[in-house]
Design a protein around this motif. Structure first.
Motif, PDB file in Angstrom:
ATOM      1  N   ILE A 122      18.104  29.251  47.778  1.00 14.61           N
ATOM      2  CA  ILE A 122      19.071  29.973  48.604  1.00 14.61           C
ATOM      3  C   ILE A 122      20.215  30.311  47.652  1.00 14.61           C
ATOM      4  O   ILE A 122      20.952  29.426  47.216  1.00 14.61           O
ATOM      5  N   ALA A 123      20.360  31.573  47.314  1.00 20.86           N
ATOM      6  CA  ALA A 123      21.239  31.976  46.210  1.00 20.86           C
ATOM      7  C   ALA A 123      22.694  32.108  46.646  1.00 20.86           C
ATOM      8  O   ALA A 123      23.314  33.161  46.504  1.00 20.86           O
ATOM      9  N   ASP A 124      23.244  31.002  47.165  1.00 18.99           N
ATOM     10  CA  ASP A 124      24.647  30.941  47.564  1.00 18.99           C
ATOM     11  C   ASP A 124      25.310  29.718  46.930  1.00 18.99           C
ATOM     12  O   ASP A 124      25.622  28.743  47.610  1.00 18.99           O
ATOM     13  N   PRO A 125      25.532  29.732  45.608  1.00 19.99           N
ATOM     14  CA  PRO A 125      26.139  28.573  44.953  1.00 19.99           C
ATOM     15  C   PRO A 125      27.595  28.384  45.379  1.00 19.99           C
ATOM     16  O   PRO A 125      28.286  29.344  45.734  1.00 19.99           O
ATOM     17  N   GLN A 126      28.042  27.144  45.319  1.00 19.90           N
ATOM     18  CA  GLN A 126      29.457  26.874  45.480  1.00 19.90           C
ATOM     19  C   GLN A 126      30.186  27.474  44.284  1.00 19.90           C
ATOM     20  O   GLN A 126      29.752  27.335  43.143  1.00 19.90           O
ATOM     21  N   ASN A 127      31.318  28.094  44.563  1.00 20.17           N
ATOM     22  CA  ASN A 127      31.930  28.885  43.511  1.00 20.17           C
ATOM     23  C   ASN A 127      33.359  29.225  43.884  1.00 20.17           C
ATOM     24  O   ASN A 127      33.724  29.258  45.056  1.00 20.17           O
ATOM     25  N   ALA A 128      34.200  29.447  42.876  1.00 20.38           N
ATOM     26  CA  ALA A 128      35.556  29.971  43.068  1.00 20.38           C
ATOM     27  C   ALA A 128      35.854  30.888  41.892  1.00 20.38           C
ATOM     28  O   ALA A 128      35.644  30.510  40.737  1.00 20.38           O
ATOM     29  N   GLU A 129      36.331  32.112  42.195  1.00 19.93           N
ATOM     30  CA  GLU A 129      36.567  33.062  41.119  1.00 19.93           C
ATOM     31  C   GLU A 129      37.503  34.179  41.580  1.00 19.93           C
ATOM     32  O   GLU A 129      37.763  34.349  42.778  1.00 19.93           O
ATOM     33  N   ILE A 130      37.992  34.930  40.599  1.00 22.82           N
ATOM     34  CA  ILE A 130      38.681  36.181  40.888  1.00 22.82           C
ATOM     35  C   ILE A 130      37.605  37.226  41.175  1.00 22.82           C
ATOM     36  O   ILE A 130      36.838  37.605  40.280  1.00 22.82           O
ATOM     37  N   ASN A 131      37.535  37.657  42.401  1.00 23.00           N
ATOM     38  CA  ASN A 131      36.472  38.569  42.810  1.00 23.00           C
ATOM     39  C   ASN A 131      36.776  40.010  42.432  1.00 23.00           C
ATOM     40  O   ASN A 131      35.920  40.725  41.908  1.00 23.00           O
ATOM     41  N   ARG A 132      38.014  40.443  42.716  1.00 18.34           N
ATOM     42  CA  ARG A 132      38.433  41.802  42.361  1.00 18.34           C
ATOM     43  C   ARG A 132      39.850  41.768  41.801  1.00 18.34           C
ATOM     44  O   ARG A 132      40.705  41.022  42.294  1.00 18.34           O
ATOM     45  N   LEU A 133      40.081  42.562  40.778  1.00 16.38           N
ATOM     46  CA  LEU A 133      41.414  42.779  40.219  1.00 16.38           C
ATOM     47  C   LEU A 133      41.404  44.183  39.646  1.00 16.38           C
ATOM     48  O   LEU A 133      40.925  44.419  38.541  1.00 16.38           O
ATOM     49  N   GLN A 134      41.930  45.129  40.420  1.00 17.38           N
ATOM     50  CA  GLN A 134      41.741  46.538  40.070  1.00 17.38           C
ATOM     51  C   GLN A 134      43.010  47.343  40.322  1.00 17.38           C
ATOM     52  O   GLN A 134      43.790  47.063  41.221  1.00 17.38           O
ATOM     53  N   LEU A 135      43.176  48.361  39.481  1.00 18.47           N
ATOM     54  CA  LEU A 135      44.230  49.351  39.648  1.00 18.47           C
ATOM     55  C   LEU A 135      43.569  50.648  40.072  1.00 18.47           C
ATOM     56  O   LEU A 135      42.623  51.114  39.429  1.00 18.47           O
ATOM     57  N   HIS A 136      44.094  51.245  41.144  1.00 20.59           N
ATOM     58  CA  HIS A 136      43.481  52.438  41.722  1.00 20.59           C
ATOM     59  C   HIS A 136      44.509  53.557  41.787  1.00 20.59           C
ATOM     60  O   HIS A 136      45.659  53.343  42.207  1.00 20.59           O
ATOM     61  N   TYR A 137      44.114  54.741  41.341  1.00 20.53           N
ATOM     62  CA  TYR A 137      44.977  55.924  41.417  1.00 20.53           C
ATOM     63  C   TYR A 137      44.234  57.029  42.144  1.00 20.53           C
ATOM     64  O   TYR A 137      43.120  57.392  41.775  1.00 20.53           O
TER      65      TYR A 137
END
Length: 427
Positions: A122-137
């Motif tokens: 079941i491919a749902d590992p326990q995890n913590a991370e920066i998921n998105r960090l984006q600049l949008h114009y």
């Protein structure tokens, strides 16, 4: 499973880094996060919008030798700050597993307590991370996005965020979108694929390389078409065999057939071959055909998809949202060497006016899987789902039953899911 064991596992996993991160992300859903959304005072002022969502899911897998049970909670928290045509988005993601009787990885990860080969995947590992960090114009006829971002192209057959899994896939990339008269252009250059396997996956946490996703699309009346190119050149030795160049396109049409009814048609073709440092020499075809309509309140569809094979190598889509295709049991995440033919039919209905279960919907699908070459009967699969809303929560019950013939093993999966979110930002 005894209640006392579940309680002990839950307490243990809440003390993991992912558990602490999930608790921190949940705090954004409180009064502070809500208040942030109210800081809008005109076009020249910064507007800050909170991003908060949570998903609780139980998943069970039953196979002849292996089985698995998982209760996972995924929480995302972040903000989007907008000033005029610019926006900056930051989002963290964390997953905990109060019940973790499952193998989180389809590959060996020495030293990881989430690699449990005695259980099914079941491919749902326990995890913590920066998921998105984006600049949008955003400008008049297009937009540019720079940074770690989710990318979902078309039906996600070639590039997607794998939104079904708790830890989604993102890319470190630059993406430009523009409209030039009747033509829409979409061009991405990425240097890293952030996989669904998270921080405990060793070198498969992120897979680096040079990736180009390009598309040109246009619409004329009821017909829409797109030409695309996907160039995938991996750096990591374990991924080199998936380096490929794919060129193709698709055409869709919604043809009136009387009253409000439409016949929805879709046809797609692509040619994939080796690229970059791929040690194998191959060139194989991809075909997909589908027709669907609505009749007496039901949505009906039938289709065929072929992932071809050449020289013992089959068409692969390593950056796709694979759960959307070839059955929910996920037996064909990697295309077998002899390729894959998927013949399928589906029927669905949304039930209006059920006040106790708003948004009630049900879907049923059947797949027949065969090899693209060699005449192998791989197996067949039934999939079913029921969804509705319960107050602020989305409720989903899903079922998949794969009957193996010449590929894999009999596999039955069941999911029960609750999902909640604040209104998402515009991007």
């Amino acid at each position: 499973m005894p209640a006392k064991r579940i309680e002990m596992i839950a307490c243990r996993n809440l003390t993991r880094p992912a558990g602490r991160a999930a608790i921190a992300a949940l705090l954004l859903a409180g009064p502070t996060g809500t208040a942030l959304a109210q800081e809008s005072h005109g076009p020249d002022r910064i507007t800050v919008t909170p991003i908060v969502d949570a998903r609780l899911r139980f998943e069970t897998v039953d196979q002849p030798v292996l089985s698995a049970d998982a209760l996972t909670l995924r929480v995302r928290g972040g903000v989007e700050a907008r000033l005029g045509d610019f926006s900056l988005l930051a989002e963290a993601e964390a997953t905990i597993a109060p019940v973790d009787d499952y193998n989180a990885f389809p590959f060996a990860v020495p030293g990881s307590d989430q690699s449990r080969p005695a259980h099914a995947l079941i491919a749902d590992p326990q995890n913590a991370e920066i998921n998105r960090l984006q600049l949008h114009y955003r400008f008049r006829d297009g937009a540019v996005t720079v940074g770690r971002q989710r990318i979902n192209l078309d039906d996600q057959r070639w590039v997607g965020s794998v939104g079904w899994r708790q830890n989604v896939q993102t890319f470190d990339a630059v993406r430009g979108e523009a409209r030039l008269g009747p033509i829409s252009a979409d061009l991405t250059y990425a240097i890293s694929q952030r996989t669904i396997f998270g921080e405990d996956a060793g070198p498969r946490t992120e897979v680096d390389g040079d990736f180009v996703f390009a598309g040109l699309s246009a619409r004329q009346g009821v017909v829409q078409g797109k030409l695309f190119a996907y160039l995938i050149d991996f750096d990591e030795s374990f991924a080199l065999a998936n380096s490929s160049q794919t060129y193709g396109g698709f055409v869709t049409a919604a043809v009136p057939i009387g009253g409000d009814a439409r016949l929805n048609l879709r046809a797609s073709y692509a040619r994939q071959s080796d690229y970059g440092r791929n040690p194998f020499d191959f060139a194989a075809d991809y075909w997909a055909l589908e027709a669907g309509t609505s009749l007496a309140g039901f949505t009906l569809a039938a289709g065929f998809e072929q992932l071809g094979s050449d020289n013992g190598r089959a068409v692969q889509t390593p950056m796709a949202t694979l759960h959307r295709f070839n059955g929910w049991a996920d037996m064909f995440l990697t295309t077998p060497p002899n390729g894959l033919n998927d013949y399928y039919v589906s029927v669905g209905r949304t039930f209006e006016g059920v006040r106790l279960l708003p948004g009630l919907n049900a879907n049923l699908a059947f797949h027949q899987f065969d090899s693209a070459v060699g005449g192998i009967d791989y197996g067949r699969e039934w999939d079913a789902s029921v969804g509705f809303r319960a107050g602020p929560f989305g409720v989903l019950l899903k079922f998949a039953d794969y009957d193996a013939q010449g590929f894999g093993v009999d596999t039955r999966k069941v999911w029960l899911q609750l999902e909640w979110s604040l209104a998402p930002p515009r991007r």
